[in-house]
Design a protein around this motif. Structure first.
Motif, PDB file in Angstrom:
ATOM      1  N   LEU A  16       3.226 -18.273   0.310  1.00  0.00           N
ATOM      2  CA  LEU A  16       3.611 -17.281   1.310  1.00  0.00           C
ATOM      3  C   LEU A  16       2.877 -15.976   1.054  1.00  0.00           C
ATOM      4  N   LEU A  17       2.402 -15.380   2.136  1.00  0.00           N
ATOM      5  CA  LEU A  17       1.744 -14.078   2.103  1.00  0.00           C
ATOM      6  C   LEU A  17       2.621 -13.119   2.892  1.00  0.00           C
ATOM      7  N   VAL A  18       3.023 -12.001   2.281  1.00  0.00           N
ATOM      8  CA  VAL A  18       3.986 -11.085   2.897  1.00  0.00           C
ATOM      9  C   VAL A  18       3.365  -9.709   3.072  1.00  0.00           C
ATOM     10  N   VAL A  19       3.487  -9.155   4.280  1.00  0.00           N
ATOM     11  CA  VAL A  19       2.998  -7.801   4.555  1.00  0.00           C
ATOM     12  C   VAL A  19       3.942  -7.111   5.529  1.00  0.00           C
ATOM     13  N   GLY A  20       3.798  -5.791   5.614  1.00  0.00           N
ATOM     14  CA  GLY A  20       4.491  -5.046   6.649  1.00  0.00           C
ATOM     15  C   GLY A  20       3.724  -5.155   7.954  1.00  0.00           C
ATOM     16  N   SER A  21       4.377  -4.799   9.046  1.00  0.00           N
ATOM     17  CA  SER A  21       3.725  -4.920  10.347  1.00  0.00           C
ATOM     18  C   SER A  21       2.682  -3.840  10.567  1.00  0.00           C
ATOM     19  N   ARG A  22       2.774  -2.755   9.803  1.00  0.00           N
ATOM     20  CA  ARG A  22       1.768  -1.698   9.840  1.00  0.00           C
ATOM     21  C   ARG A  22       1.542  -1.235   8.419  1.00  0.00           C
ATOM     22  N   GLY A  23       0.468  -0.459   8.230  1.00  0.00           N
ATOM     23  CA  GLY A  23       0.194   0.011   6.880  1.00  0.00           C
ATOM     24  C   GLY A  23      -0.705   1.220   6.886  1.00  0.00           C
ATOM     25  N   LEU A  24      -0.768   1.883   5.755  1.00  0.00           N
ATOM     26  CA  LEU A  24      -1.632   3.048   5.636  1.00  0.00           C
ATOM     27  C   LEU A  24      -3.100   2.649   5.591  1.00  0.00           C
ATOM     28  N   SER A  25      -3.360   1.404   5.158  1.00  0.00           N
ATOM     29  CA  SER A  25      -4.741   1.000   4.934  1.00  0.00           C
ATOM     30  C   SER A  25      -5.254  -0.002   5.951  1.00  0.00           C
ATOM     31  N   GLY A  26      -4.521  -0.215   7.022  1.00  0.00           N
ATOM     32  CA  GLY A  26      -5.006  -1.119   8.049  1.00  0.00           C
ATOM     33  C   GLY A  26      -4.829  -2.577   7.710  1.00  0.00           C
ATOM     34  N   ILE A  27      -3.906  -2.892   6.808  1.00  0.00           N
ATOM     35  CA  ILE A  27      -3.695  -4.285   6.427  1.00  0.00           C
ATOM     36  C   ILE A  27      -3.304  -5.122   7.636  1.00  0.00           C
ATOM     37  N   GLN A  28      -2.606  -4.495   8.612  1.00  0.00           N
ATOM     38  CA  GLN A  28      -2.119  -5.281   9.735  1.00  0.00           C
ATOM     39  C   GLN A  28      -3.246  -5.919  10.526  1.00  0.00           C
ATOM     40  N   ARG A  29      -4.472  -5.400  10.433  1.00  0.00           N
ATOM     41  CA  ARG A  29      -5.563  -5.990  11.193  1.00  0.00           C
ATOM     42  C   ARG A  29      -5.808  -7.428  10.771  1.00  0.00           C
ATOM     43  N   ASP A  77       0.813  -1.218   0.000  1.00  0.00           N
ATOM     44  CA  ASP A  77       0.000   0.000   0.000  1.00  0.00           C
ATOM     45  C   ASP A  77       0.847   1.269   0.000  1.00  0.00           C
ATOM     46  N   ALA A  78       2.140   1.134  -0.323  1.00  0.00           N
ATOM     47  CA  ALA A  78       3.074   2.265  -0.428  1.00  0.00           C
ATOM     48  C   ALA A  78       3.456   2.863   0.921  1.00  0.00           C
ATOM     49  N   SER A  79       3.092   2.225   2.015  1.00  0.00           N
ATOM     50  CA  SER A  79       3.509   2.695   3.331  1.00  0.00           C
ATOM     51  C   SER A  79       4.960   2.284   3.583  1.00  0.00           C
ATOM     52  N   PRO A  80       5.637   2.902   4.552  1.00  0.00           N
ATOM     53  CA  PRO A  80       7.019   2.503   4.856  1.00  0.00           C
ATOM     54  C   PRO A  80       7.145   1.028   5.212  1.00  0.00           C
ATOM     55  N   ASP A  81       6.178   0.493   5.949  1.00  0.00           N
ATOM     56  CA  ASP A  81       6.256  -0.919   6.314  1.00  0.00           C
ATOM     57  C   ASP A  81       6.001  -1.826   5.115  1.00  0.00           C
ATOM     58  N   ALA A  82       5.187  -1.362   4.173  1.00  0.00           N
ATOM     59  CA  ALA A  82       4.997  -2.129   2.941  1.00  0.00           C
ATOM     60  C   ALA A  82       6.289  -2.161   2.135  1.00  0.00           C
TER      61      ALA A  82
END
Length: 304
Positions: free
Chosen positions: A264-277, A160-165
């Motif tokens: 494998l599914l890869v994400v950042g620990s936080r995000g601009l769009s609430g993906i971490q939820r 989502d273009a966030s730093p964690d992404a």
């Protein structure tokens, strides 16, 4: 070239076995500096004293049989890793599994913490509230929660273009895997439909037109975000394609991972769009609460 330091947590369960198979079958030993194999022995209460003056909180001790079992589990896993070409370190600690793993990771500073989803220590299938969920939330390193034994070929990257992404994107490109992977970059956008209650019927057309414009702009932005991430991966020699979806990000990621049979599914620990939820908090739907594949939560190592 940087070589990955792995902290592999095991209790000898089927979930831990899957994580071990994922490591052996999916990771290239030459790209891994060391694998520290750790097992945590839970403390048990000795019991209350029989005399009044002995009453109080029960003393906690380490059960000798459990300690011996943990040492055997660590030794066996370490031997299998060495036979596969990995350098290992063996560790047994006492305490609460999640807290002890996180504390140990804070001291040892691995690049990656690896563990399974279910175990003898009461790991649940649901990531949230389990040992794996707490480690994924609090460990000072990337955490790979294994749900499949590997190898890793198909990867879905939530972006989502966030730093964690960006950390997640970098993590995909730097994983020391045995073979090449194909990455699908998933960018999801969501435009909430306006409530019609309280709106005059004569305004419905204007409200709908405004929402269509919002959808168009959101789709355009999502297309650009996914295309940029895909380009960056391709420039690093990774086979990557974009996928843009309308809907809740965590649901779209889970659906896509299932549709593609992703390893494998890869994400950042936080995000601009609430993906971490999806990975660390949401239990609103079965598909969300039970991701269909292994999950890597990317986090920057403070020492990196």
């Amino acid at each position: 070239m940087h070589r990955t330091r792995v902290l592999y947590a095991t209790d000898g369960s089927s979930g831990a076995e899957q994580a071990l198979e994922l490591l052996i079958g999916g990771f290239e030993p030459s790209g891994v500096e060391t694998v520290e194999v750790i097992s945590v022995v839970a403390r048990v209460a000795r019991g209350l004293g029989s005399r009044p003056e002995e009453a109080g909180a029960p003393e906690t001790i380490i059960d000798a049989a459990h300690s011996e079992a943990a040492q055997r589990i660590v030794r066996d896993a370490s031997q299998r890793l060495q036979e596969a070409g990995f350098q290992t370190v063996e560790t047994v600690r006492a305490g609460h599994p999640a807290e002890t793993i996180v504390t140990h990771a804070s001291v040892r500073r691995p690049d990656l913490v690896l563990l399974g989803t279910r175990g003898l220590s009461g790991l649940s299938r649901q990531l949230v509230g389990s040992v794996s969920g707490k480690v994924a939330r609090y460990a000072p390193a990337s955490v790979l929660v294994a749900r499949t034994p590997g190898p890793i070929r198909r990867v879905v990257l939530g972006y989502d273009a966030s730093p964690d992404a960006d950390l997640a994107l970098d993590g995909v490109g730097s994983l020391p895997l045995r073979q090449g992977i194909s990455v699908t970059v998933c960018t999801a956008y969501e435009v909430v439909a306006p409530l019609r209650s309280g709106i005059a019927p004569t305004m419905f057309a204007q409200v709908d037109a405004a929402r269509r414009e919002d959808l168009r702009l959101a789709r355009k932005a999502a297309d650009a975000i996914a295309a940029d991430a895909t380009r960056r991966l391709v420039e690093r020699g990774v086979d990557a394609t974009p996928r843009v979806s309308h809907g809740s990000p965590h649901e779209q990621l889970a659906i896509l991972a299932s549709e593609l049979a992703a390893d494998l599914l890869v994400v950042g620990s936080r995000g601009l769009s609430g993906i971490q939820r999806f990975f660390l908090g949401s239990t609103s739907a079965t598909l969300v609460a039970h991701p269909p594949t292994s999950v890597l939560v990317a986090r920057r190592n403070p020492d990196a």
